[in-house]
Design an enzyme around this catalytic site. Structure first.
Site, mmCIF file in Angstrom:
data_model
loop_
_atom_site.group_PDB
_atom_site.id
_atom_site.type_symbol
_atom_site.label_atom_id
_atom_site.label_comp_id
_atom_site.label_asym_id
_atom_site.label_seq_id
_atom_site.Cartn_x
_atom_site.Cartn_y
_atom_site.Cartn_z
ATOM 1 N N GLU A 1 0.676 -1.183 0.058
ATOM 2 C CA GLU A 1 0.163 -0.081 -0.151
ATOM 3 C C GLU A 1 0.805 1.303 0.046
ATOM 4 O OE1 GLU A 1 -2.966 -0.097 3.128
ATOM 5 O OE2 GLU A 1 -3.082 -2.268 2.804
ATOM 6 N N CYS B 1 5.413 -7.357 7.691
ATOM 7 C CA CYS B 1 6.508 -6.624 8.754
ATOM 8 C C CYS B 1 6.539 -7.881 10.006
ATOM 9 C CB CYS B 1 6.003 -5.386 9.476
ATOM 10 S SG CYS B 1 6.903 -4.535 10.623
ATOM 11 N N CYS C 1 3.863 -5.080 15.943
ATOM 12 C CA CYS C 1 3.230 -4.406 16.716
ATOM 13 C C CYS C 1 1.752 -4.936 17.156
ATOM 14 C CB CYS C 1 3.149 -2.795 16.136
ATOM 15 S SG CYS C 1 4.976 -2.206 15.884
ATOM 16 N N CYS D 1 -2.238 0.948 7.989
ATOM 17 C CA CYS D 1 -1.259 0.189 6.994
ATOM 18 C C CYS D 1 -1.750 -1.364 6.761
ATOM 19 C CB CYS D 1 -0.022 0.412 7.331
ATOM 20 S SG CYS D 1 0.699 2.133 6.857
#
Length: 344
Positions: free
Chosen positions: A89, A106, A110, A323
């Site tokens: 994106e 990723c 998180c 995201c």
């Protein structure tokens, strides 16, 4: 593909540095190869001129627009297809800005982020990162690029710094308008100090409590908030760019009075800006954003204590702006959630 591979291809076709620069500038800035005074055929090697149609088509395949989703705030979220079928994106922002991705997925994990839910699938090559800028510029002007999309730039540092270098030298983007966002990694500070193009830096802080930070960012480097701010301060003073500290506001977690006191302590006298960003809610996640009134109160408290603070609207909240949300929804719709393209 990396920028260094593009350069080598050009050299193999007879290009010397001035030819390389001309071809790269034309690609990055949407310029013609020739000028009003000199046609391309007057100065480019014959082998390079003959190869340009196929070469240009290959560059265009690096990042293709799969879909675009305008938001009410003027932002436009772009779902970008890569040559191997993976997607990332990008987000066109207000004031000629663009947010780009640096990884597919990723590894930081998180706990409040959609991108990290499935881990890291692969790195983006520096040419794929830059190609997102080229694609966005085919839609509207881009004068600022923030490396704040899918992925952790510190985990793909060679490619990210290569992309920053090219955008700063041939892409027509001022160095302060290149913004590298990271959760914090000592390697970033070491490498940036040696770089010719030094971008502005955004550091994801999110909390002043080391224990809470490890819980929220479970696979981030184990850097305490105090150390992260000191590393950031040294870079800010060396570059004369203030550090942008990012703080995603999570209701009942990091919107407390204790955190306000911690921010005031950490950032007192620092060359820094605190960006408070209310959380962009994600289906299936238990985290919520605090009320706008509470967020505004936090900003006022910090201002009164001398901390330059900005209360941000997260771009594109009405078009799944967090995201990874748009990509995840698209993969789910086509049945790729458990077996995305290119992943065994």
């Amino acid at each position: 593909m990396r920028i260094q591979h593009i350069r080598q291809r050009l050299r193999d076709l007879g290009a010397v540095p001035c030819h390389e620069g001309r071809v790269l500038r034309a690609w990055l800035q949407g310029l013609p190869l020739g000028t009003k005074r000199r046609r391309a055929e007057d100065f480019l090697p014959l082998a390079l001129r003959d190869a340009m149609p196929d070469f240009t088509a290959e560059l265009q395949r690096l990042a293709r627009l799969q879909s675009e989703h305008p938001g009410e705030d003027g932002s436009v979220r772009l779902l970008v297809a890569l040559a191997d079928g993976q997607t990332v994106e990008s987000v066109l922002l207000s004031r000629d800005g663009l947010c780009v991705s640096t990884q597919v997925g990723c590894a930081v994990g998180c706990v409040f982020c959609m991108t990290g839910r499935d881990g890291l699938l692969r790195q983006l090559g520096s040419a794929e990162i830059v190609a997102q800028v080229v694609l966005a510029r085919s839609l509207r002007a881009v004068k600022k690029v923030v490396f704040m999309g899918m992925g952790e730039p510190a985990h793909n540092l060679d490619n990210v710094l290569e992309a920053i270098d090219l955008l700063g030298k041939e892409g027509g983007i001022g160095h302060k308008n290149l913004v590298l966002s990271t959760v914090g990694d000592r390697r970033v500070f070491e490498r940036l100090s040696q770089a010719t193009v030094k971008p502005a830096l955004a550091l994801s802080l999110h909390t002043t409590d080391p224990t809470l930070r490890r819980r929220l960012l479970p696979k981030a480097p184990d850097i305490a908030p105090d150390e992260l701010v000191e590393l950031g301060e040294a870079y800010a003073r060396a570059t004369a760019y203030p550090i942008q500290y990012q703080w995603t506001l999570l209701e009942g977690i990091n919107d407390t009075d204790a955190e306000l006191a911690g921010i005031a302590r950490l950032l007192a006298g620092k060359y820094a800006v605190m960006n408070l960003i209310p959380y962009n809610s994600v289906d299936g996640f238990d985290y919520r954003r605090p009320s706008w009134a509470r967020a505004a109160e936090m900003a006022r408290v910090l201002h009164r204590q001398g901390i330059l603070t900005k209360l941000r609207h997260s771009a594109g909240q009405d078009v799944e702006g967090g995201c990874g949300q748009l990509r995840a929804r698209t993969l789910q719709n086509v049945g790729w959630v458990n077996n995305p393209p290119g992943v065994a």
